[in-house]
Structures are given as C-alpha cells and as structure tokens.
Design a protein around this motif. Structure first.
Motif, PDB file in Angstrom:
ATOM      1  N   VAL A 130      44.769  43.295  49.738  1.00 54.80           N
ATOM      2  CA  VAL A 130      45.506  43.829  48.328  1.00 54.80           C
ATOM      3  C   VAL A 130      46.948  44.208  48.677  1.00 54.80           C
ATOM      4  N   ASN A 161      36.995  42.009  33.214  1.00 54.45           N
ATOM      5  CA  ASN A 161      36.151  43.349  32.776  1.00 54.45           C
ATOM      6  C   ASN A 161      36.929  43.822  30.941  1.00 54.45           C
ATOM      7  N   ASP A 164      39.470  45.428  29.544  1.00 58.84           N
ATOM      8  CA  ASP A 164      40.746  44.820  30.315  1.00 58.84           C
ATOM      9  C   ASP A 164      41.533  43.459  29.321  1.00 58.84           C
ATOM     10  N   LEU A 177      40.511  36.363  41.000  1.00 56.28           N
ATOM     11  CA  LEU A 177      41.220  37.417  40.949  1.00 56.28           C
ATOM     12  C   LEU A 177      42.510  38.509  40.898  1.00 56.28           C
ATOM     13  N   ALA A 181      44.274  41.383  40.078  1.00 58.09           N
ATOM     14  CA  ALA A 181      44.067  42.596  41.186  1.00 58.09           C
ATOM     15  C   ALA A 181      45.044  42.842  41.897  1.00 58.09           C
ATOM     16  N   ILE A 186      48.887  44.708  38.687  1.00 54.40           N
ATOM     17  CA  ILE A 186      48.474  45.725  37.954  1.00 54.40           C
ATOM     18  C   ILE A 186      50.194  46.209  37.487  1.00 54.40           C
ATOM     19  N   GLU A 209      40.899  47.822  38.396  1.00 51.91           N
ATOM     20  CA  GLU A 209      41.070  47.413  39.255  1.00 51.91           C
ATOM     21  C   GLU A 209      39.619  47.069  40.881  1.00 51.91           C
ATOM     22  N   TYR A 212      37.164  44.761  39.720  1.00 49.39           N
ATOM     23  CA  TYR A 212      37.774  43.119  39.774  1.00 49.39           C
ATOM     24  C   TYR A 212      37.254  43.557  41.592  1.00 49.39           C
ATOM     25  N   LEU A 213      37.458  44.680  42.600  1.00 52.69           N
ATOM     26  CA  LEU A 213      37.456  44.153  43.540  1.00 52.69           C
ATOM     27  C   LEU A 213      36.110  43.786  44.183  1.00 52.69           C
TER      28      LEU A 213
END
Lengths: 306, 306
Positions: A130, A161, A164, A177, A181, A186, A209, A212-213
């Motif tokens: 990432v 989210n 978000d 994704l 993310a 970010i 974060e 999502y991860l």
C-alpha cells in the motif's frame, strides 16, 4: 550465483547473490527510457555472466507471463511513458544463456517473503503493498498466482465507509480500493500526506483506511484462503494502522470463519514484511533460483503456470 | 471405477462411474441425520466395493481439508443441525480401502467443469453458484484453491448499488454479497422469488443483481486472474441476468485490464456450467480420479495442497 533485478517504475535495483545473507554488488539506477535503463541492466548482467546460474526479474506491470505468448516477458499496457510493449528479457538473454524467472514485483515479493521472510513457516501467502498504488501477489499451493493475466488486487471494489465523502482518485474506477486507500487518495482526502497527519485527523484517517484495507484482507481471505497476509508499503507505517486493520478484520469476518489461526491470532495472520529495503531484489533472486532449480511443468494453452 | 458422492445440505447424490459418458447406479437421498445419511452412503460404497479404485466426496461445508489435521475430512462449523463436527470419511474407509478425494462442493464442481465441461480448454477456472447461498471454488495452476480453510467467496464485501435500500440478509455480515444477491435476498427485497419477477420489477432486479455479481466477477478477476469464470445456480436462470452481468463486468473493468480474452470476448470468459444436473456428482468422481491417479505431493504445515 544469481542476478536479481527489481524492475520498478521509479528505479531498477540489480544485485548478485543467493539470498539475504549473500547479496553483493547492489546497483540502483533510475527508470528512464527502456533503452538506457535496460542497457544498464544488460551491462550489469554481462559483468556478472561468468558462473551465473539464473536471472530473476520482478517487474512493474502489467506484464505478459503467459508461457508461449509472443510477448512473454514484456511490460505491456503500462501508462509509464515509453515503456508500453517493452521486451524486458531479450536484452538479458543476449548476454547470458541461463534460465530467467520473470514475474510481477509483488509476486516476486511474495516468493521472497515465503522463502526467507514473513511466510517461511507456511506454504501460502499473499503480499500486499500500500503506497502510491496498491498491488498484491501471492503464492498458493507452491505456485505464484496468475492465469489470463496476473493479480491486480488494488482495483477490487469496496463498500464505501459511511464517514468518507472523498470521490476516489483511480483514473479507471474512481472509488475502487486503490482510488480510496492508496497514498495519493489519503493525501487528497485530507490535504496532507499520510505520514504528516496528527491528532484527530490522524485518528479519523486511520479509521477510514483500516476499514478499506480490512475489506481487502477479508476479500482475499474469502477468495484465496492463504495461510498468511503480508501488508507492506509506505502507508502501512502510519501510526496505529496495522493494529486497527487487524481488529477491524476480525470484526468483519464476525466469526463466520471458524479458523483460530485468524480469529484468535490475527497478529500472526496479518503481518509486516521482514525483508526490508532489499525485499524487491531478493524476490527477484528467489525467482532466479526457482527458474534454475525448479523449472515449471509444461503448460496447457492458457494454463496458469509460473 | 469410482464412487462419487455429492454431499449436499439438502440431499446426497451417489453414483458409480468414470465420467459424464459413464455414470451408473445414481442414488439420491435426503440429508437427514449424519447417522442415517452417512449410513446410506456407506452402504452404497459397500455395495460397489468390488473393483473400486477411488472415492470422491464433494461436500457442503465448511470442511477441514488440511492434510495432517486431526479433523481432516470433517464437516466443521456448519449451522446445519446435527452436522457440526461430523467425520464424513471414516464411515467410508470402513468399507473400502481405496484413495479418497475430499473437497468442497464448489471446488468439486470447478474440477468437474475443468475436466469435462466449461473449462476443458483452459487450465484455470473459478466456479460460482448463486442460489440459496453464494459459493465459489476454483482451480489455479492445476490445484484446487485452499489454504487455511477453503474459499468462502459468497461473503466478500461489495459496494452497495445506489438504487438498493435492502438491508441485506446475511446473518453474519448483513450486506455482504450473499446478503445482497443470493436467492433469499432477492425474494426479500422484492417480496417475490427471483423466478416469478416480471416487467419493470424484473428489469430493476436484474440491474441490481448484475451490479453485485459483476463486482464479484471483477474481484475474482483482480485477485486470481483465472482463465474462465463459470456462473451456475438457480438465480443465474433469471432472464437476461447473465448477459447484463457480462456487459456490466466489461464496463467495470473499464479497459484497465488489457486482456482481449475478457474485454473482446466476455461471452467466452463468463460462461454457464455445462455438466447440468449431474455436475455435483461428476465433480466428486473427478475428485476420486484425482486421488487415485495423481495423489498430492507431501505437504508442509499449513500448506495449501489438495
């Protein structure tokens, strides 16, 4: 003796050796034109051709890994200027008649971590990075994962989210994704790079974060069921992210999977890589060793071998 | 000669044979208590023990597939009353000393379709069934997919369709894929089972369902990159669903994957199963053949072998 080549979109790293305890003559150079950069790579290989047993190339992509394809060993539809449809292997073959292992950077990293790093005690793992993008590779039943193409795990759809409102930064998919993310997402969402976030903003950023991860970790678990997930890349250094992601994953699986290795020991299921700065080139050396000592079985048309 | 056993949550199907052109003595009975149902299964095997070369069991799950595990061959944490922690294989071993192949129903179906059906010309495939639940299995690089557990593809997170207000029916996750797109979710959302929908409601239902299933197809493509996706199960018979899902998948990938096998020929990438009513038991026979003729290599701890 092997040559490992980490062919990254920003720089190439070449080294000679057989593993983490034996890594010599490490050379770095920027990824400029294919002519220049592959020229320097070829020169590096030529310099070490005496006694060479194999070459491994762990490359940025997309790449053509299909045995028998006319463009096997090419970087294909990359957006990187000048590199589309570039034959990476022929220049190396011109200076060394040895087996060449070729795969994606993330499949190489997964193989390296399985051989010497975070997944030595298990036989299957997925490696996710990432950073400026999100990528993933893996080893399942002893085989690196590819079929028609190779994994492009960063682009999986995720559920948004609820806190978000960021629209997403992936030029292809918007809010996949990677679009939600990866590092640039970010930075755009908060107006600050991930590593500079502090206080309440940091807490909220970690929360989103990790959501999502953990979706990605759950998705990989549901689809592949690997024995270990390795999460690396710059973004994973954000304070508290890994732990929040782990606990979010356990919540998310919600005891549907009755697998104590995950639900009771998530810290051993989702881990950091351990090979550090040389992970990429070590992955390439692992690919070289694999090509030299355990060549692939003959493949059927379209068959996912490596 | 093999015995194939499709161990389903509703019924068991047993048969003797070697493949689609040679399927004899097919027996069906309901899945009642383990004692009764496994007793009938054992009796079927005993009856055909002479000359038997192998047994294959394709089972509902979750199941324990880890070689060396004390509960290898068990159905484990199933919610089905009476079946939790049930040893499926020992009763069969008592009456026949032959190799036994054991895997999930969907991995069995994937293997059967790869051997005799929709994926004979390729070496990797994923089989998804969309019915009262959603499940998936697959074959990659010649190996059935499992690691710590086995795939539970139905429970992947998905992005909610903006026109969908249904809360989701998965008791574990609410609005995971299965909670939003399996048969019961469709029936609850519309107040009508999928096969009875007509007119505008059918059109809207297909639209939402195709959105969710195309997300799953994209996710599998990004993570595994198989050469073919096979979508079966009752829900896939809904008018127009498969075609809508195919075109939604191409839109979704949005040319990010430069793979003509998908973008230019999606009708050959996402296909229906072809083995029909006997797919389950044929998958079991394929597992038997695999166990008898190509036994697994020795495995390391936690290793994904099959």
């Amino acid at each position: 003796m092997y040559v490992g080549i980490e062919a990254g979109g920003t720089k190439f790293v070449c080294a000679v050796g057989t593993g983490p305890g034996d890594l010599r003559d490490v050379a770095n150079f920027p990824t400029n034109t294919p002519e220049e950069t592959l020229g320097r790579t070829r020169a590096f290989v030529a310099e070490h051709a005496a006694g060479l047993r194999g070459i491994g190339v762990a490359s940025f992509g997309p790449v053509d890994l299909r045995p028998g394809s006319a463009t096997y060993g090419y970087i294909t539809s990359t957006p990187k200027p000048g590199w589309r449809d570039t034959d990476v292997l022929t220049p190396l073959r011109e200076v060394a008649d040895v087996p060449i292992g070729f795969d994606t950077d993330v499949n190489g990293a997964a193989l390296g971590e399985a051989r010497w790093g975070a997944a030595v005690d298990v036989g299957s793992c997925v490696y996710v990075t990432v950073g400026t993008g999100i990528g993933g590779g893996g080893l399942l039943g002893g085989q690196l994962i590819h079929g028609l193409l190779h994994p492009e795990m960063g682009h999986v759809p995720v559920a948004r989210n609820p806190d978000d409102t960021f629209v997403g930064s992936c030029p292809f998919h918007g809010d996949c994704l990677e679009g939600l993310a990866a590092g640039p997402a970010i930075a755009e969402r908060w107006g600050t790079p991930a590593q500079d976030l502090v206080g309440d903003e940091l807490r909220r950023a970690v929360d989103i974060e990790a959501d999502y991860l953990s979706q990605m970790a759950a998705t990989i678990t549901y689809i592949l069921s690997p024995a270990r997930l390795i999460f690396g890349g710059g973004v994973m250094h954000v304070d508290g992210l890994l732990d929040t992601m782990r606990s979010r994953l356990v919540d998310r699986l919600n005891a549907y999977l009755d697998v104590p290795e995950i639900t009771e020991d998530v810290d051993s299921y989702v881990v950091r890589p351990v090979l550090g700065d040389h992970a990429g080139v070590l992955g390439a050396i692992a690919l070289a060793d694999r090509a030299a000592t355990a060549p692939d079985p003959p493949s059927r048309p379209g068959f996912a071998q490596n």
